[in-house]
Design a protein around this motif. Structure first.
Motif, PDB file in Angstrom:
ATOM      1  N   GLU A 161       0.848  -1.197   0.000  1.00  0.00           N
ATOM      2  CA  GLU A 161       0.000   0.000   0.000  1.00  0.00           C
ATOM      3  C   GLU A 161       0.882   1.247   0.000  1.00  0.00           C
ATOM      4  O   GLU A 161       1.951   1.279   0.594  1.00  0.00           O
ATOM      5  CB  GLU A 161      -0.902   0.006   1.232  1.00  0.00           C
ATOM      6  N   GLU A 162       0.415   2.296  -0.686  1.00  0.00           N
ATOM      7  CA  GLU A 162       1.143   3.565  -0.705  1.00  0.00           C
ATOM      8  C   GLU A 162       0.657   4.431   0.448  1.00  0.00           C
ATOM      9  O   GLU A 162      -0.527   4.746   0.553  1.00  0.00           O
ATOM     10  CB  GLU A 162       0.913   4.280  -2.042  1.00  0.00           C
ATOM     11  N   ILE A 163       1.595   4.822   1.325  1.00  0.00           N
ATOM     12  CA  ILE A 163       1.283   5.620   2.507  1.00  0.00           C
ATOM     13  C   ILE A 163       2.359   6.686   2.673  1.00  0.00           C
ATOM     14  O   ILE A 163       3.560   6.399   2.518  1.00  0.00           O
ATOM     15  CB  ILE A 163       1.236   4.753   3.785  1.00  0.00           C
ATOM     16  N   ASP A 164       1.938   7.902   2.983  1.00  0.00           N
ATOM     17  CA  ASP A 164       2.901   8.957   3.296  1.00  0.00           C
ATOM     18  C   ASP A 164       3.498   8.667   4.677  1.00  0.00           C
ATOM     19  O   ASP A 164       2.788   8.705   5.684  1.00  0.00           O
ATOM     20  CB  ASP A 164       2.211  10.324   3.285  1.00  0.00           C
ATOM     21  N   ARG A 165       4.782   8.382   4.708  1.00  0.00           N
ATOM     22  CA  ARG A 165       5.450   8.001   5.960  1.00  0.00           C
ATOM     23  C   ARG A 165       5.318   9.092   7.020  1.00  0.00           C
ATOM     24  O   ARG A 165       5.061   8.825   8.195  1.00  0.00           O
ATOM     25  CB  ARG A 165       6.910   7.699   5.674  1.00  0.00           C
ATOM     26  N   ASP A 166       5.502  10.347   6.626  1.00  0.00           N
ATOM     27  CA  ASP A 166       5.422  11.455   7.588  1.00  0.00           C
ATOM     28  C   ASP A 166       4.011  11.607   8.133  1.00  0.00           C
ATOM     29  O   ASP A 166       3.827  11.919   9.318  1.00  0.00           O
ATOM     30  CB  ASP A 166       5.883  12.765   6.937  1.00  0.00           C
ATOM     31  N   ASP A 167       3.007  11.373   7.287  1.00  0.00           N
ATOM     32  CA  ASP A 167       1.621  11.431   7.765  1.00  0.00           C
ATOM     33  C   ASP A 167       1.348  10.331   8.786  1.00  0.00           C
ATOM     34  O   ASP A 167       0.626  10.541   9.765  1.00  0.00           O
ATOM     35  CB  ASP A 167       0.645  11.308   6.592  1.00  0.00           C
ATOM     36  N   MET A 168       1.922   9.162   8.562  1.00  0.00           N
ATOM     37  CA  MET A 168       1.741   8.061   9.509  1.00  0.00           C
ATOM     38  C   MET A 168       2.340   8.419  10.866  1.00  0.00           C
ATOM     39  O   MET A 168       1.749   8.134  11.917  1.00  0.00           O
ATOM     40  CB  MET A 168       2.383   6.787   8.964  1.00  0.00           C
ATOM     41  N   ILE A 169       3.507   9.051  10.854  1.00  0.00           N
ATOM     42  CA  ILE A 169       4.147   9.461  12.110  1.00  0.00           C
ATOM     43  C   ILE A 169       3.273  10.469  12.845  1.00  0.00           C
ATOM     44  O   ILE A 169       3.074  10.377  14.067  1.00  0.00           O
ATOM     45  CB  ILE A 169       5.547  10.045  11.828  1.00  0.00           C
ATOM     46  N   LYS A 170       2.710  11.425  12.118  1.00  0.00           N
ATOM     47  CA  LYS A 170       1.832  12.414  12.740  1.00  0.00           C
ATOM     48  C   LYS A 170       0.593  11.753  13.328  1.00  0.00           C
ATOM     49  O   LYS A 170       0.119  12.135  14.406  1.00  0.00           O
ATOM     50  CB  LYS A 170       1.426  13.469  11.704  1.00  0.00           C
ATOM     51  N   ARG A 171       0.062  10.777  12.620  1.00  0.00           N
ATOM     52  CA  ARG A 171      -1.127  10.082  13.110  1.00  0.00           C
ATOM     53  C   ARG A 171      -0.820   9.321  14.398  1.00  0.00           C
ATOM     54  O   ARG A 171      -1.619   9.289  15.329  1.00  0.00           O
ATOM     55  CB  ARG A 171      -1.645   9.110  12.049  1.00  0.00           C
ATOM     56  N   LEU A 172       0.339   8.688  14.454  1.00  0.00           N
ATOM     57  CA  LEU A 172       0.726   7.964  15.667  1.00  0.00           C
ATOM     58  C   LEU A 172       0.811   8.914  16.859  1.00  0.00           C
ATOM     59  O   LEU A 172       0.372   8.585  17.968  1.00  0.00           O
ATOM     60  CB  LEU A 172       2.057   7.246  15.465  1.00  0.00           C
ATOM     61  N   MET A 173       1.361  10.103  16.645  1.00  0.00           N
ATOM     62  CA  MET A 173       1.425  11.095  17.714  1.00  0.00           C
ATOM     63  C   MET A 173       0.030  11.530  18.137  1.00  0.00           C
ATOM     64  O   MET A 173      -0.265  11.658  19.327  1.00  0.00           O
ATOM     65  CB  MET A 173       2.243  12.302  17.248  1.00  0.00           C
ATOM     66  N   THR A 174      -0.840  11.722  17.157  1.00  0.00           N
ATOM     67  CA  THR A 174      -2.223  12.113  17.454  1.00  0.00           C
ATOM     68  C   THR A 174      -2.937  11.025  18.246  1.00  0.00           C
ATOM     69  O   THR A 174      -3.747  11.311  19.134  1.00  0.00           O
ATOM     70  CB  THR A 174      -2.987  12.388  16.142  1.00  0.00           C
ATOM     71  N   PHE A 175      -2.630   9.774  17.936  1.00  0.00           N
ATOM     72  CA  PHE A 175      -3.259   8.629  18.605  1.00  0.00           C
ATOM     73  C   PHE A 175      -2.684   8.356  19.988  1.00  0.00           C
ATOM     74  O   PHE A 175      -3.064   7.394  20.639  1.00  0.00           O
ATOM     75  CB  PHE A 175      -3.098   7.371  17.751  1.00  0.00           C
ATOM     76  N   GLY A 176      -1.728   9.174  20.434  1.00  0.00           N
ATOM     77  CA  GLY A 176      -1.198   9.013  21.782  1.00  0.00           C
ATOM     78  C   GLY A 176       0.023   8.127  21.904  1.00  0.00           C
ATOM     79  O   GLY A 176       0.422   7.770  23.018  1.00  0.00           O
ATOM     80  N   TYR A 177       0.657   7.770  20.783  1.00  0.00           N
ATOM     81  CA  TYR A 177       1.877   6.971  20.851  1.00  0.00           C
ATOM     82  C   TYR A 177       3.052   7.855  21.292  1.00  0.00           C
ATOM     83  O   TYR A 177       3.097   9.051  20.989  1.00  0.00           O
ATOM     84  CB  TYR A 177       2.189   6.329  19.497  1.00  0.00           C
TER      85      TYR A 177
END
Length: 258
Positions: A87-103
């Motif tokens: 799957e194509e995923i923006d790596r930086d967006d994934m990192i931001k999402r993890l931070m938003t999710f409380g990681y």
């Protein structure tokens, strides 16, 4: 509740039933300014998600946990990411999402809710999984997803897809942070994610409304009360304890000029 859960899980596991979950109460009052262990928070989130999505789940909990207000069910279910190999995923967006999710970003993933970034590799330890997970990118393409042991960092197995649940009951997206700031003082720097100690005491500031575990029950779900003869007395004791703690911490805050 924990002992009853272990007994039930033992007997039902012999019948190939994997749908037994424990929903624990916080082992520390959020009013202390400290957060519960990440493993406990992860277990609560996993149970709420499974209660909403699994067929015929069995959930064991305590009266204290039943009386806890939770993040809205619709917020939890819209805060889940799914990724798959190729799957194509923006790596930086994934990192931001993890931070938003409380990681919590760290150099080495060792505990639930941790994640780390090394070039094209993102390691994380989400709910739902008994092992940490390593996601390897080639550019913006997910090249592989592997389970690994967080103790020795050795790979265990490849998987084709990954479900990423939040690592905290407070989702730090911009609308939630804006709402919380409008209702009172919060630590600076929340826009970068990660949360802060004791944030569970502020949960009502982040959402327009809160749910209870009953909002997560599937239609036609059944409720079984064990030791129901002292149910009302126990509930009264829990509320009395909470009111005393609230009063004590309010007095301490006034003395400190907070």
């Amino acid at each position: 509740a924990g002992r009853f859960y272990k007994d039930l899980d033992f007997f039902l596991s012999n019948q190939n039933n994997k749908g037994v979950f424990l929903f624990p109460s916080y082992d520390i009052s959020p009013l202390t300014g400290l957060s519960p262990p990440k493993e406990l928070i992860s277990q609560r989130i996993e149970t709420l998600y499974s209660l909403s999505t699994s067929p015929d789940p069995v959930v064991v909990t305590s009266l204290e946990a039943l009386m806890t207000r939770l993040l809205p069910k619709e917020i939890l279910l819209t805060s889940v990411d799914y990724i798959a190999v190729n799957e194509e995923i923006d790596r930086d967006d994934m990192i931001k999402r993890l931070m938003t999710f409380g990681y919590f970003r760290t150099s080495l993933v060792e505990e639930r809710g941790d994640f780390s970034v090394r070039g094209g590799v993102i390691d994380l330890y989400p709910p739902l999984y008994d092992s940490a997970v390593r996601v390897e990118f080639w550019g913006d393409t997910v090249e592989s997803i592997r389970l690994f042991n967080p103790v020795n960092q050795r790979s265990k197995a490849d998987v084709k897809e990954l479900t990423i649940l939040p690592a905290n009951e407070i989702i730090l997206d911009p609308p939630s942070i804006k709402r919380a700031r409008s209702m009172g003082r919060l630590p600076a720097g929340l826009e970068t994610g990660g949360g802060f100690p004791g944030q569970e005491a502020w949960i009502q500031h982040f959402y327009s409304h809160l749910d209870t575990i009953f909002n997560y029950l599937p239609k036609g779900g059944h409720i079984c009360i064990v030791k129901s003869d002292n149910f009302t007395d126990k509930a009264g004791s829990i509320l009395e304890k909470l009111n005393k703690e609230t009063g004590r911490f309010q007095d301490e805050a006034l003395e400190k000029g907070i």
